[in-house]
Design an enzyme around this catalytic site. Sequence first.
Site, short mmCIF file in Angstrom:
data_model
loop_
_atom_site.label_atom_id
_atom_site.label_comp_id
_atom_site.label_asym_id
_atom_site.label_seq_id
_atom_site.Cartn_x
_atom_site.Cartn_y
_atom_site.Cartn_z
N THR A 85 -65.29 10.71 -35.40
CA THR A 85 -64.29 10.15 -36.33
C THR A 85 -63.10 9.67 -35.49
O THR A 85 -62.02 10.23 -35.55
CB THR A 85 -63.81 11.23 -37.35
OG1 THR A 85 -63.47 12.44 -36.63
CG2 THR A 85 -64.88 11.54 -38.36
N GLU A 96 -64.90 22.32 -37.49
CA GLU A 96 -65.26 23.02 -36.26
C GLU A 96 -64.01 23.23 -35.40
O GLU A 96 -63.24 22.30 -35.22
CB GLU A 96 -66.32 22.21 -35.50
CG GLU A 96 -66.81 22.88 -34.24
CD GLU A 96 -67.18 24.34 -34.47
OE1 GLU A 96 -68.02 24.62 -35.34
OE2 GLU A 96 -66.61 25.21 -33.79
N LYS A 151 -58.14 22.12 -40.95
CA LYS A 151 -58.49 21.67 -39.61
C LYS A 151 -57.35 20.85 -39.00
O LYS A 151 -56.94 21.05 -37.85
CB LYS A 151 -59.78 20.84 -39.66
CG LYS A 151 -60.16 20.16 -38.37
CD LYS A 151 -60.49 21.16 -37.25
CE LYS A 151 -60.61 20.45 -35.91
NZ LYS A 151 -60.80 21.36 -34.80
N CYS A 184 -59.51 15.28 -29.47
CA CYS A 184 -59.10 15.75 -30.79
C CYS A 184 -57.61 15.59 -31.09
O CYS A 184 -57.25 14.89 -32.04
CB CYS A 184 -59.50 17.21 -30.97
SG CYS A 184 -61.29 17.42 -31.03
N LYS A 192 -58.99 18.07 -19.59
CA LYS A 192 -58.78 19.48 -19.28
C LYS A 192 -59.95 19.95 -18.42
O LYS A 192 -60.93 19.20 -18.27
CB LYS A 192 -58.63 20.31 -20.55
CG LYS A 192 -59.88 20.44 -21.38
CD LYS A 192 -59.62 21.44 -22.50
CE LYS A 192 -60.84 21.66 -23.33
NZ LYS A 192 -60.61 22.62 -24.41
N ARG A 228 -61.74 11.32 -22.87
CA ARG A 228 -61.10 10.64 -24.00
C ARG A 228 -59.60 10.98 -24.06
O ARG A 228 -59.22 12.14 -24.09
CB ARG A 228 -61.80 11.02 -25.31
CG ARG A 228 -63.16 10.37 -25.43
CD ARG A 228 -63.89 10.78 -26.70
NE ARG A 228 -64.53 12.07 -26.58
CZ ARG A 228 -65.32 12.60 -27.53
NH1 ARG A 228 -65.53 11.95 -28.65
NH2 ARG A 228 -65.87 13.78 -27.34
#
Length: 438
Positions: free
Chosen positions: A86, A151, A207, A263, A324, A331
């Site tokens: 997404t 998640e 989330k 994210c 990381k 990304r």
Amino acid sequence: MRIVMIGSGYVGLVSGACFAHFGHDVTCVDKDREKIARLDRGEMPIYEPGLDKLVSDNVEAGRLKFTVDLVGPVSTADAVFIAVGTPTRRGDGHADLSYVYAAAAEIAAAMRDYTVVVTKSTVPVGTGREVARIIREAQPAAEFDVASNPEFLREGAAIEDFMKPDRVVIGVESQRAREVMATVYRPLNLIQTPMVFTNIETAEVTKYAGNAFLATKITFINEIADLCEKVGADVHDVARGIGLDGRIGRKFLHPGPGFGGSCFPKDTLALAYTAREADAPQTIVEQVIEVNNARKKRMAQKVIDFCGGSVSGLKIGVLGVTFKPDTDDMRDAPSLDIVPALMAAGATIVAFDPEGMKEAARMLPGIAFAKTAYEVASGADVLVVITEWPEFRGLDPRRLKEAMRQPRIVDLRNIFNPDEMRGLGFAYEGVGRPGPST
Ligand SMILES: NC(=O)c1ccc[n+]([C@@H]2O[C@H](COP(=O)([O-])OP(=O)(O)OC[C@H]3O[C@@H](n4cnc5c(N)ncnc54)[C@H](O)[C@@H]3O)[C@@H](O)[C@H]2O)c1
């Protein structure tokens, strides 16, 4: 339980392998033929510690399969999880839900008996309802429920996070779907993992609220680090001093070059967009996005200032390019802002990353790669630490110094001890630490 994962990326593959480990019969589906072919050959398409063994054990046990065709597995599934990407939609910052809706339409065409269709992808509030509408429209007589099961795994610790999560959040609205989801997660229930059952909207918001809060915490300590640099305070001690307060907590108080990854950047943007649409603007989150973007851009200038105002003609050694450690994921990595800006300022870049160099070669054209961290140091005028891979902490500073043309380090993750480095003759600068900057 027969489970199908639609999308076999970081989340779909890890979740699918873990569900298989729980004893379920799992099929991981992906449109990417190359990815499925690699998985069939036993090759992992991503780097995630422990994943190769978990996958091969469960494939051997006959509980885990891979395919490009969802029709057969979905027709007999108890639960189908949508775990497709997404990403940020071009132009407005909203989440691009086209992959989720395309998956919903494909599932609708393949479903037979009662099925729970679960969004595991991170999706803005309202998406679950839209998934239900798409399925209902395509198959008005279908027996199904939708559920939201966001998640929370972290790349680099994904298996541990999935097997021993702090909690599982499940948005469901029928008893039947709740029972299916409770059976899917029964092994975690047995180890007393808190299960938060809510409605679908609540699970979806949870989330984003979680990720936005963590992104805020990082951004907060980064700004405190800026203050520490100006006034001679040490941000590590500040972080410890506040983090020991149980109401604050010690995690996510490590200063750095700004958050990146697959994210936080996209999820904060999507939350801000959704909230504006809902006429409930998240001004704190909007500010976090702005401060973080500016920070990532400013980090190259920090290196340039440290080098006396110019890096033109200098050879800069970069340690770490992934967003990381313990992942190959590039990304939105801070390196994607820092490295091109240093090159534009006239520097030559040589980089080393234990897992990210293949992806980085694609995303950072024009940089050279070394085989080891020591090779990066060879002839370098300055070293810049961008990712805190554990192996960098163990580097011998004396060897680095011998290899470098000028012993200078900008440590954007504070992996070295400033006093020790300066004692050894390095010009050293960390983030939010006191002391001479050259
Ligand atoms: N990566 C993380 O750490 C993480 C953590 C928590 C949540 N999430 C969320 O999980 C979702 C997936 O993230 P990811 O990092 O696994 O993405 P990813 O890009 O690694 O994987 C997505 C996969 O879905 C496949 N795909 C797309 N459409 C498909 C279709 N119709 N049928 C079959 N396969 C299809 C793609 O080929 C790709 O392999 C996102 O919403 C993300 O925000 C990610």
